[in-house]
Motif scaffolding. Structure first.
Motif, PDB file in Angstrom:
ATOM      1  N   ASP A  59       0.859  -1.181   0.000  1.00 22.54           N
ATOM      2  CA  ASP A  59       0.000   0.000   0.000  1.00 22.54           C
ATOM      3  C   ASP A  59       0.899   1.236   0.000  1.00 22.54           C
ATOM      4  N   VAL A  60       0.325   2.368  -0.321  1.00 25.29           N
ATOM      5  CA  VAL A  60       1.098   3.608  -0.428  1.00 25.29           C
ATOM      6  C   VAL A  60       0.478   4.665   0.479  1.00 25.29           C
ATOM      7  N   ALA A  61       1.317   5.385   1.203  1.00 23.25           N
ATOM      8  CA  ALA A  61       0.841   6.443   2.086  1.00 23.25           C
ATOM      9  C   ALA A  61       0.326   7.635   1.276  1.00 23.25           C
ATOM     10  N   ASN A  62      -0.574   8.402   1.877  1.00 26.56           N
ATOM     11  CA  ASN A  62      -1.066   9.621   1.223  1.00 26.56           C
ATOM     12  C   ASN A  62      -0.074  10.772   1.348  1.00 26.56           C
ATOM     13  N   SER A  63       0.622  10.820   2.486  1.00 31.57           N
ATOM     14  CA  SER A  63       1.605  11.883   2.680  1.00 31.57           C
ATOM     15  C   SER A  63       2.626  11.452   3.727  1.00 31.57           C
ATOM     16  N   GLY A  64       3.718  12.219   3.800  1.00 35.94           N
ATOM     17  CA  GLY A  64       4.791  11.922   4.730  1.00 35.94           C
ATOM     18  C   GLY A  64       6.031  11.465   3.990  1.00 35.94           C
ATOM     19  N   GLU A  65       7.048  11.089   4.747  1.00 40.24           N
ATOM     20  CA  GLU A  65       8.307  10.605   4.181  1.00 40.24           C
ATOM     21  C   GLU A  65       8.475   9.134   4.513  1.00 40.24           C
ATOM     22  N   PHE A  66       8.918   8.353   3.518  1.00 42.97           N
ATOM     23  CA  PHE A  66       9.158   6.926   3.736  1.00 42.97           C
ATOM     24  C   PHE A  66      10.290   6.473   2.843  1.00 42.97           C
ATOM     25  N   SER A  67      11.374   6.035   3.490  1.00 44.86           N
ATOM     26  CA  SER A  67      12.469   5.455   2.716  1.00 44.86           C
ATOM     27  C   SER A  67      12.770   4.051   3.219  1.00 44.86           C
ATOM     28  N   LEU A  68      13.121   3.202   2.277  1.00 42.66           N
ATOM     29  CA  LEU A  68      13.460   1.806   2.528  1.00 42.66           C
ATOM     30  C   LEU A  68      14.831   1.589   1.904  1.00 42.66           C
ATOM     31  N   VAL A  69      15.767   1.073   2.694  1.00 42.17           N
ATOM     32  CA  VAL A  69      17.162   0.909   2.251  1.00 42.17           C
ATOM     33  C   VAL A  69      17.653   2.151   1.480  1.00 42.17           C
ATOM     34  N   ASP A  70      17.398   3.307   2.075  1.00 42.54           N
ATOM     35  CA  ASP A  70      17.866   4.606   1.556  1.00 42.54           C
ATOM     36  C   ASP A  70      17.250   5.007   0.219  1.00 42.54           C
ATOM     37  N   GLU A  71      16.130   4.395  -0.141  1.00 47.41           N
ATOM     38  CA  GLU A  71      15.435   4.803  -1.364  1.00 47.41           C
ATOM     39  C   GLU A  71      14.075   5.384  -1.001  1.00 47.41           C
ATOM     40  N   ASP A  72      13.724   6.487  -1.654  1.00 44.61           N
ATOM     41  CA  ASP A  72      12.468   7.178  -1.386  1.00 44.61           C
ATOM     42  C   ASP A  72      11.303   6.402  -2.005  1.00 44.61           C
ATOM     43  N   MET A  73      10.495   5.799  -1.154  1.00 42.72           N
ATOM     44  CA  MET A  73       9.383   4.982  -1.635  1.00 42.72           C
ATOM     45  C   MET A  73       8.192   5.812  -2.119  1.00 42.72           C
ATOM     46  N   MET A  74       8.121   7.067  -1.695  1.00 43.92           N
ATOM     47  CA  MET A  74       6.974   7.901  -2.055  1.00 43.92           C
ATOM     48  C   MET A  74       6.991   8.285  -3.540  1.00 43.92           C
ATOM     49  N   LYS A  75       8.142   8.101  -4.182  1.00 41.80           N
ATOM     50  CA  LYS A  75       8.271   8.496  -5.591  1.00 41.80           C
ATOM     51  C   LYS A  75       8.267   7.306  -6.549  1.00 41.80           C
ATOM     52  N   LYS A  76       8.071   6.098  -6.007  1.00 38.30           N
ATOM     53  CA  LYS A  76       8.135   4.902  -6.847  1.00 38.30           C
ATOM     54  C   LYS A  76       6.785   4.623  -7.507  1.00 38.30           C
ATOM     55  N   ASN A  77       6.855   4.101  -8.731  1.00 36.92           N
ATOM     56  CA  ASN A  77       5.619   3.657  -9.384  1.00 36.92           C
ATOM     57  C   ASN A  77       5.355   2.192  -9.010  1.00 36.92           C
ATOM     58  N   GLU A  78       4.246   1.646  -9.472  1.00 36.60           N
ATOM     59  CA  GLU A  78       3.841   0.293  -9.052  1.00 36.60           C
ATOM     60  C   GLU A  78       4.875  -0.768  -9.453  1.00 36.60           C
ATOM     61  N   ASP A  79       5.444  -0.647 -10.648  1.00 39.56           N
ATOM     62  CA  ASP A  79       6.457  -1.617 -11.085  1.00 39.56           C
ATOM     63  C   ASP A  79       7.696  -1.561 -10.200  1.00 39.56           C
ATOM     64  N   GLN A  80       8.101  -0.342  -9.841  1.00 39.41           N
ATOM     65  CA  GLN A  80       9.266  -0.188  -8.970  1.00 39.41           C
ATOM     66  C   GLN A  80       8.994  -0.733  -7.575  1.00 39.41           C
ATOM     67  N   LEU A  81       7.783  -0.506  -7.078  1.00 41.75           N
ATOM     68  CA  LEU A  81       7.413  -1.050  -5.767  1.00 41.75           C
ATOM     69  C   LEU A  81       7.390  -2.581  -5.801  1.00 41.75           C
ATOM     70  N   ALA A  82       6.895  -3.149  -6.894  1.00 43.88           N
ATOM     71  CA  ALA A  82       6.861  -4.608  -7.032  1.00 43.88           C
ATOM     72  C   ALA A  82       8.280  -5.180  -7.038  1.00 43.88           C
ATOM     73  N   TYR A  83       9.183  -4.493  -7.708  1.00 43.10           N
ATOM     74  CA  TYR A  83      10.582  -4.942  -7.755  1.00 43.10           C
ATOM     75  C   TYR A  83      11.176  -4.961  -6.346  1.00 43.10           C
ATOM     76  N   ILE A  84      10.910  -3.910  -5.581  1.00 38.89           N
ATOM     77  CA  ILE A  84      11.427  -3.818  -4.206  1.00 38.89           C
ATOM     78  C   ILE A  84      10.799  -4.893  -3.322  1.00 38.89           C
ATOM     79  N   ARG A  85       9.491  -5.113  -3.493  1.00 36.46           N
ATOM     80  CA  ARG A  85       8.823  -6.195  -2.737  1.00 36.46           C
ATOM     81  C   ARG A  85       9.528  -7.530  -2.968  1.00 36.46           C
TER      82      ARG A  85
END
Length: 224
Positions: A59-85
């Motif tokens: 799921d994706v947050a509506n607002s705020g800051e979220f980074s995973l392993v030093d990558e900004d998750m708030m700017k990722k598209n669905e394909d990029q999020l799937a790759y990280i998953r």
């Protein structure tokens, strides 16, 4: 060692329901370092599963800051999020989510086969991990031929197979009796001792107390 794998600041998640808005997470902030074993504790409806889904890039947050392993998750598209998953996270579920028609070894090898590993290499790695979780003699058994505790061990081996940076466990003892649940928690503690970072969701204080740190969630907020 200051090596943040998870960083969240002022995370908000809400859902529109007709003309009203349901806020599930309300300015949640947390940090989790590499090598930690953290329990997220809260009652049903507290927001803990939504928090887990955001950490897990489901799921994706509506607002705020979220980074995973030093990558900004708030700017990722669905394909990029799937790759990280698939590459960064290993998931363990309450109901195991195993493929019922396939043997334990295939269930564990499956994520590597999806990545394009050859069968020999994928099965070799799966075999190694099933030995590690104490199921070396159950590799050719299907889920229906295994106890709940054994199925959860298969699920843990599957989560580990891709060498994830973070293991996310959502109520991993919820479908087990207390003895099997205790054995699964012992396995998590062993995995953490070996360096695995673990985030575990639970409503059970006794389970949470096995972790190094407890994050309490209530009404969409985090309490120390």
């Amino acid at each position: 060692m200051d090596n943040k794998l998870i960083y969240m600041k002022d995370i908000v998640k809400y859902y529109k329901m007709g003309k009203s808005t349901l806020t599930v997470l309300d300015k949640v902030s947390l940090e989790i370092q590499e090598g930690e074993f953290v329990a997220v504790l809260g009652p049903s409806g507290s927001g803990k599963s939504t928090l887990m889904n955001i950490i897990g890039c489901i799921d994706v947050a509506n607002s705020g800051e979220f980074s995973l392993v030093d990558e900004d998750m708030m700017k990722k598209n669905e394909d990029q999020l799937a790759y990280i998953r698939n590459r960064v996270l290993g998931f363990i579920f309450q109901r195991f989510n195993l493929l019922p028609k396939y043997k334990a070894i295939h269930n564990v090898a499956f994520p590597l086969l999806l990545r394009g590993y050859n069968k020999e290499k994928a099965y070799s790695r799966a075999s190694e991990l099933l030995e590690k979780v104490g199921l070396g003699d159950r590799m050719d058994h299907k889920p229906t031929e295994l106890s709940g505790g054994q199925q959860q061990r298969v699920s843990i081996a599957r989560a580990l197979v891709g060498d994830p940076k973070i293991l996310l466990a959502d109520e991993p003892t919820g479908a087990l009796d207390s003895k099997s649940g205790g054995e699964i928690m012992d396995l998590f503690m062993q995995l953490n001792d070996e360096g695995n970072t673990i985030v575990l969701i639970t409503h059970d204080l006794q389970i949470a107390q096995k972790a190094h740190r407890i994050i309490r969630v209530k009404d969409g907020k985090i309490y120390a």
